[in-house]
Scaffold this motif. Sequence first.
Motif, short mmCIF file in Angstrom:
data_model
loop_
_atom_site.label_atom_id
_atom_site.label_comp_id
_atom_site.label_asym_id
_atom_site.label_seq_id
_atom_site.Cartn_x
_atom_site.Cartn_y
_atom_site.Cartn_z
N PRO A 186 -0.91 -11.98 -7.33
CA PRO A 186 0.30 -12.08 -6.50
C PRO A 186 1.22 -10.88 -6.66
O PRO A 186 1.30 -10.26 -7.73
CB PRO A 186 0.95 -13.37 -7.01
CG PRO A 186 -0.17 -14.18 -7.52
CD PRO A 186 -1.15 -13.20 -8.12
N ASN A 187 1.91 -10.59 -5.59
CA ASN A 187 2.79 -9.43 -5.54
C ASN A 187 3.79 -9.46 -6.69
O ASN A 187 4.68 -10.30 -6.74
CB ASN A 187 3.53 -9.43 -4.19
CG ASN A 187 4.41 -8.20 -4.03
OD1 ASN A 187 4.56 -7.38 -4.92
ND2 ASN A 187 4.99 -8.07 -2.83
N PRO A 188 3.69 -8.51 -7.63
CA PRO A 188 4.62 -8.50 -8.77
C PRO A 188 6.02 -8.06 -8.40
O PRO A 188 6.96 -8.19 -9.19
CB PRO A 188 3.96 -7.52 -9.74
CG PRO A 188 3.19 -6.60 -8.87
CD PRO A 188 2.70 -7.42 -7.71
N PHE A 189 6.17 -7.50 -7.19
CA PHE A 189 7.48 -6.99 -6.78
C PHE A 189 8.16 -7.91 -5.76
O PHE A 189 9.15 -7.52 -5.14
CB PHE A 189 7.33 -5.60 -6.17
CG PHE A 189 6.57 -4.63 -7.03
CD1 PHE A 189 7.14 -4.12 -8.18
CD2 PHE A 189 5.29 -4.25 -6.70
CE1 PHE A 189 6.44 -3.24 -8.99
CE2 PHE A 189 4.58 -3.37 -7.49
CZ PHE A 189 5.15 -2.85 -8.64
N VAL A 196 1.53 -3.85 -0.76
CA VAL A 196 1.29 -4.16 -2.16
C VAL A 196 0.11 -5.13 -2.32
O VAL A 196 -0.71 -4.99 -3.23
CB VAL A 196 2.56 -4.73 -2.82
CG1 VAL A 196 2.27 -5.26 -4.22
CG2 VAL A 196 3.63 -3.66 -2.88
N GLU A 197 0.01 -6.10 -1.42
CA GLU A 197 -1.08 -7.08 -1.52
C GLU A 197 -2.45 -6.42 -1.38
O GLU A 197 -3.45 -6.92 -1.90
CB GLU A 197 -0.90 -8.17 -0.47
CG GLU A 197 0.32 -9.05 -0.73
CD GLU A 197 0.43 -10.16 0.30
OE1 GLU A 197 -0.45 -10.20 1.21
OE2 GLU A 197 1.36 -10.96 0.20
N GLU A 198 -2.50 -5.28 -0.69
CA GLU A 198 -3.76 -4.56 -0.57
C GLU A 198 -4.11 -3.83 -1.86
O GLU A 198 -5.28 -3.50 -2.10
CB GLU A 198 -3.68 -3.56 0.60
CG GLU A 198 -3.36 -4.19 1.94
CD GLU A 198 -4.47 -5.11 2.43
OE1 GLU A 198 -5.64 -4.86 2.06
OE2 GLU A 198 -4.16 -6.07 3.17
N TRP A 199 -3.08 -3.53 -2.65
CA TRP A 199 -3.30 -2.79 -3.88
C TRP A 199 -3.59 -3.71 -5.07
O TRP A 199 -4.25 -3.31 -6.01
CB TRP A 199 -2.08 -1.93 -4.21
CG TRP A 199 -1.68 -0.97 -3.15
CD1 TRP A 199 -2.47 -0.47 -2.17
CD2 TRP A 199 -0.40 -0.39 -2.97
NE1 TRP A 199 -1.75 0.39 -1.37
CE2 TRP A 199 -0.47 0.46 -1.85
CE3 TRP A 199 0.82 -0.46 -3.64
CZ2 TRP A 199 0.60 1.20 -1.40
CZ3 TRP A 199 1.90 0.27 -3.19
CH2 TRP A 199 1.79 1.09 -2.07
N CYS A 200 -3.00 -4.91 -5.06
CA CYS A 200 -3.06 -5.79 -6.22
C CYS A 200 -4.06 -6.92 -6.02
O CYS A 200 -4.20 -7.46 -4.91
CB CYS A 200 -1.67 -6.39 -6.51
SG CYS A 200 -0.42 -5.14 -6.85
N CYS A 201 -4.74 -7.31 -7.08
CA CYS A 201 -5.66 -8.43 -7.01
C CYS A 201 -5.00 -9.72 -7.46
O CYS A 201 -5.65 -10.75 -7.60
CB CYS A 201 -6.89 -8.15 -7.90
SG CYS A 201 -6.51 -7.88 -9.63
#
Length: 387
Positions: free
Chosen positions: A142-145, A135-140
């Motif tokens: 903090p991890n929302p999940f 997820v951290e690679e997808w999001c700019c």
Amino acid sequence: MAAGLLLEIRRGTQSALLVIREADPPSSPVDVSVAADRVEVKSGGSCEAVTLPPEVRLAPSSCRGLRRLPGDGLHLRMCLSCPPPGADLVSTWRESLKPQKNYVFYCQSCGDIIVKDRKLLRVLPLPSENWSALVEEWCCHPNPFARSTLHPQHGDCFLGETFFLINSGSESHVPEFPTCCSETGHHTSQSHSNLKSKENTRVVCKRCKTMLGETVSSDTIKYYVTEVIIQPSNGSFSPKPRSQFIQSMVAQCLVELSSAKSTFRFTLKGDNGKIFILIWLLNSDTLLVESSGSSSSHGVFTPFGDIFMPSSGPVRTWNAVKVLYQPCIKSRNKELADAWENDIGVHPLKFPSETCLELLLILGLSTTSLPPSLRCMNSFQVAFLKM
């Protein structure tokens, strides 16, 4: 004379390896006749013929590589005159579950009802095991999940690679839940602290005490696909031999994952986290034709009380996957297991530890049923899992 026949057919290449086994070394010349629909072996004054199933038709003029191997029998390769029909496989367990339908969950080992008349409102696939790490690679941001968990609500069924998750609320019949049987045999009440203890999360069948799955949270149960049979509520329970069921479910997992992830190497781990088997999927388009002929000295055994190989008499046909494997119990092949575990090209699969041992026995029996020259490839053992 021939003690049996083994025909390994590759659908992809429309080719076949024919092995005509010998009960004893021939005392007189052997005459082998191959027709499109039959194989005939003559020796001395006797003659044995095997009629092939209608979906298999050989091209006799393509026969090549005839040789006799002591202890094996006669080997020869040939082509098929027409391609066999595609594998008519039973729909996978994923495909068989439909939303807005009622199902009954049975213990595969004894047939006891685990969940009675459960209506599945949603049937959804779970993401891969390590989805949160990506997820951290997808999001700019903090991890929302980070604080979210994928737990099913009432009427949900979430499908994993080797398991499914259901909500345990309002269960009409749940084995040993909310009181679960620990590995040490003690029974404790479910609590938040006990759920964190691995030994107290095992869900077992009330009747036969087989491990069926684990409690994931206070309202979520994980059932392994090798331990549970799911059938529509309006249907009747039809038991399946244990070894046949394990082979079919594991083969389905291997084929699905190799197609979806382009991976062909797998580590099979028990629920204790230990690696039991290394498996390399060699091909999944195999059609096996087997006959033990007039002798039962080769390839006939009955693990778990059912027929694993065809008995003397009719020809049997199987869809199968061909695998290479290495056992890893008792620290065997530890260096190789460690290397595979650290290889991102190897995919881990988790099953109950007892099932891993059953599968290892099944693989071993499959290996010993093959002609000696076909039992090994490089440093791996060869086996077939029948679907």
